[in-house]
Design an enzyme around this catalytic site. Structure first.
Site, PDB file in Angstrom:
ATOM      1  N   ARG A  53       4.914  26.067   7.676  1.00  0.00           N
ATOM      2  CA  ARG A  53       4.843  27.115   8.683  1.00  0.00           C
ATOM      3  C   ARG A  53       6.042  27.014   9.610  1.00  0.00           C
ATOM      4  O   ARG A  53       6.445  25.925  10.015  1.00  0.00           O
ATOM      5  CB  ARG A  53       3.549  27.026   9.486  1.00  0.00           C
ATOM      6  CG  ARG A  53       3.379  25.764  10.297  1.00  0.00           C
ATOM      7  CD  ARG A  53       2.040  25.786  11.013  1.00  0.00           C
ATOM      8  NE  ARG A  53       1.889  24.672  11.932  1.00  0.00           N
ATOM      9  CZ  ARG A  53       0.774  24.423  12.604  1.00  0.00           C
ATOM     10  NH1 ARG A  53      -0.258  25.221  12.452  1.00  0.00           N
ATOM     11  NH2 ARG A  53       0.705  23.387  13.417  1.00  0.00           N
ATOM     12  N   ASP A  55       7.810  28.193  13.293  1.00  0.00           N
ATOM     13  CA  ASP A  55       7.357  28.515  14.642  1.00  0.00           C
ATOM     14  C   ASP A  55       7.850  29.891  15.076  1.00  0.00           C
ATOM     15  O   ASP A  55       8.655  30.538  14.388  1.00  0.00           O
ATOM     16  CB  ASP A  55       7.864  27.456  15.625  1.00  0.00           C
ATOM     17  CG  ASP A  55       7.173  26.106  15.440  1.00  0.00           C
ATOM     18  OD1 ASP A  55       6.027  26.090  14.928  1.00  0.00           O
ATOM     19  OD2 ASP A  55       7.777  25.082  15.787  1.00  0.00           O
ATOM     20  N   ARG A 201      14.561  21.097  15.533  1.00  0.00           N
ATOM     21  CA  ARG A 201      15.061  21.535  16.847  1.00  0.00           C
ATOM     22  C   ARG A 201      15.247  20.349  17.786  1.00  0.00           C
ATOM     23  O   ARG A 201      16.191  20.322  18.590  1.00  0.00           O
ATOM     24  CB  ARG A 201      14.121  22.574  17.444  1.00  0.00           C
ATOM     25  CG  ARG A 201      14.138  23.904  16.679  1.00  0.00           C
ATOM     26  CD  ARG A 201      12.952  24.767  17.029  1.00  0.00           C
ATOM     27  NE  ARG A 201      12.922  25.078  18.448  1.00  0.00           N
ATOM     28  CZ  ARG A 201      11.839  25.565  19.064  1.00  0.00           C
ATOM     29  NH1 ARG A 201      10.720  25.781  18.388  1.00  0.00           N
ATOM     30  NH2 ARG A 201      11.888  25.828  20.355  1.00  0.00           N
TER      31      ARG A 201
END
Length: 251
Positions: A53, A55, A201
């Site tokens: 998945r 974000d 990130r």
């Protein structure tokens, strides 16, 4: 329902308008739009399972999902099915191909590695809005690449994981981590067998601590040893991140 077969869809999407891949109650997600299009085309309820998945705001150049169906056209006319499903999807989501696979094939658990890119540019460009992160300072890419080498291998990456995330292990194997220049700026490439939530990130933000804020290359060792998210750098904005490849042994 013995005739039901399993299919993989290869999809791509611009994540700017979506709250990530996974369907959720009070927000629009990519999975919701895809399942709705498949329901309309196949005239049956479809529940897709994604390779992972993404974000909110993150993009995917390649993501695989699986679902089950007994629709004959998926086997006999896959290219026509791709065209028909795309006609039912928003402009920012596309199906690239449909592939019949073994009934036990699983888009998430069978993936052997995943690759991401993080894009950074240094000059204001209206065509890169929500597609790349505009950074004022130009980092020391050579120093960041030396720091990135310390990420290679099988390690505990808890320090780069979003807090309070329930996973069975924080151990991942990174096989590639490097910065590359392009005509707009720089791109971080990273490949691993699996990723923790928010991991890429957080890694980019930590490498920028070295490349911009002057922290030593050994800072990466200290962060890894701490196993603490608070010791790593700030997570960079989502809109510069792309899932670029999901690999399987049978595709």
């Amino acid at each position: 329902m013995e005739n039901r077969k399993r299919f993989f869809l290869e999809i791509a999407y611009d994540g700017s308008a979506y709250h990530g891949w996974q369907t959720q109650p009070n927000a629009t997600a990519v999975q919701e739009k895809l399942d709705k299009a498949l329901h309309t085309f196949l005239r049956e309820t479809v529940e897709t399972v994604g390779a992972g998945r993404t974000d909110t705001g993150v993009h995917a150049k390649q993501l695989f999902v699986h679902f089950d169906s007994n629709h004959e056209k998926l086997v006999n006319q896959p290219e026509r099915c791709v065209h028909s499903i795309n006609a039912l999807l928003p402009f920012d989501i596309s199906v690239q191909r449909v592939i019949e696979v073994d009934k036990e094939a699983h888009a998430r658990f069978d993936a052997t590695e995943r690759s991401y890119e993080y894009h950074i540019h240094f000059h204001k460009d209206p065509f890169l809005i929500n597609k790349s992160w505009l950074l004022r300072d130009i980092p020391d890419m050579e120093k960041m690449n030396l720091a990135a080498e310390k990420l290679i291998g099988t390690k505990d990456f808890e320090c780069f994981s979003k807090s309070n995330t329930q996973v069975f292990t924080n151990i991942c194997t990174i096989t590639e981590a490097k910065w590359v220049k392009n005509d707009k700026g720089i791109v971080f490439h990273i490949t691993a067998n699996r990723f923790l939530r928010n991991m890429v990130r957080a890694i980019v933000g930590t490498l920028l601590e070295v490349g911009i804020k002057g922290k030593p290359i050994s800072y990466i060792d200290d962060v890894l040893a701490s196993k603490s998210r608070s010791q790593a750098g700030t997570s960079v904005p989502a809109h510069g991140l792309y899932l670029t490849k999901v690999a399987y042994t049978y595709i």
